[in-house]
Design a protein around this motif. Structure first.
Motif: not given
Ligand SMILES: *[C@@H]1O[C@H](CO)[C@@H](O)[C@H](O)[C@H]1NC(C)=O
Ligand SMILES: *[C@@H]1O[C@H](CO)[C@@H](O)[C@H](O)[C@H]1NC(C)=O
Ligand SMILES: *[C@@H]1O[C@H](CO)[C@@H](O)[C@H](O)[C@H]1NC(C)=O
Ligand SMILES: *[C@@H]1O[C@H](CO)[C@@H](O)[C@H](O)[C@H]1NC(C)=O
Length: 305
Positions: A150, A152, A158, A162, A229, A231, A233-236
């Motif tokens: 990825r 990021t 986090r 998540s 799903n 995510n 840092s807004e990246e899946p």
């Protein structure tokens, strides 16, 4: 008059169709079902391969899911070439209690063995005389998974939040049963702990959650809508693989011979890796002293380790 009667008939047919459509429903949490009927308590379907009725807003037990998968391979799926095979370790056609849980003793022909609440074999295979006095509870499940590359970085705390959220949303698992999430790029280890005194009748079993997760990661999701799903840092976050380890309330009864062979294999691999590392280190040190040019190739070989 004739016209009126015709219209009335048409209306009646439409009403009946409407009613039937209303009754049929899709099974949100289990694709491997048939004969779905909705009533006040929600959607209910028959689990494929058995006569057991399941609630579609809840996870289905792993035993019934495995049974459905085995039944599915006989009907509906395409025939495979004679020598085609998949890694079948872990999947068999299980015997389930009406409540959906595994029977303590599982057999295949005349070969029998005892399983835990996750349906994993915990004894050697034996003959039909084998007794399994109880279904031993799997109270601790370690899911070892990995994310694909990825752009990021992943923040460990986090990630933990998540995963807890998504496991609650998707699998209805109370976050208190996620005892730990450990991140070491790219590996993610999720630990689920749930003993018999903690689990209430409404609680989903951690073995069922682990199975749903494994299916989601393998791209063979059992849930009708949406995908796993998460995510960061807004990246899946995309999961690559999942290995599941079971820890039962009583240790398994395998003969130690097999375990020892496994441990020895691991030790041998580790020693080989250390020796190879030392050799590479010695060679690169020597070369660096002698030639400028050797620097490039030695860097290349070090990068391999
Ligand atoms: C709804 O249907 C299920 C499955 O047929 C049944 O077990 C349940 O008792 C029904 N509930 C009501 C309220 O009719
Ligand atoms: C069950 O038995 C069949 C045939 O005897 C065999 O092909 C299959 O691999 C066995 N499965 C397990 C889980 O032992
Ligand atoms: C179950 O887990 C809880 C919380 O970890 C612990 O306090 C309790 O002693 C455990 N019970 C048994 C029977 O192991
Ligand atoms: C993750 O991001 C995608 C789009 O990038 C969005 O559709 C989705 O709802 C997000 N999921 C969560 C759990 O925030």
């Amino acid at each position: 008059m004739e016209l009126l009667r015709g219209a009335a008939l048409l209306l009646l047919v439409a009403a009946v169709c409407w009613a039937q459509q209303d009754q049929g429903c899709t099974c949100a949490k289990n694709k491997r079902t048939s004969n779905c009927i909705g009533n006040d308590t929600g959607c209910w379907c028959t689990s494929i391969g058995s006569e057991v009725s399941v609630r579609c807003d809840k996870l289905t037990s792993k035993c019934l899911l495995m049974k459905a998968e085995m039944a599915g391979s006989k009907s509906g799926r395409r025939e495979k070439p004679k020598h085609a095979y998949v890694d079948n370790d872990g999947i068999y056609d299980p015997d389930c209690e009406n409540s959906g849980i595994f029977k303590a003793r599982q057999c295949n022909g005349t070969s029998c063995w005892c399983v835990n609440t996750a349906g994993a074999r915990r004894t050697e295979k034996s003959d039909a005389d084998l007794q399994c006095s109880e279904l031993v509870r799997t109270s601790w499940i370690i899911i070892e998974t990995k994310h694909s590359e990825r752009s990021t970085a992943v923040d460990a705390s986090r990630l933990k939040e998540s995963i807890k959220n998504e496991f609650k949303e998707r699998y209805s698992l109370d976050p208190k049963y996620i005892s730990d999430v450990v991140y070491e790029n790219p590996y993610i280890t999720i630990e689920l702990k749930q003993n018999v005194s903690q689990k209430s009748a409404q609680d989903v079993d951690i073995a069922d959650v682990a199975y749903y997760f494994e299916k989601d990661v393998k791209g063979d999701s059992l849930i009708q809508s949406g995908t796993l799903n998460i995510n960061i840092s807004e990246e899946p976050l995309k999961f690559d693989q999942a290995l599941i380890y079971y820890v039962d309330e009583k240790p398994p009864e395998f003969s130690m011979k097999r375990l020892t062979a496994g441990v020895i294999a691991v030790i041998v691999v580790v020693i080989l890796a250390i020796v190879a590392g030392i050799i590479v280190l010695v060679i690169t040190r020597k070369r660096r002293g002698k030639y400028e040019k050797a620097e490039v190739s030695s860097k290349g070989s070090r990068a391999l380790y």
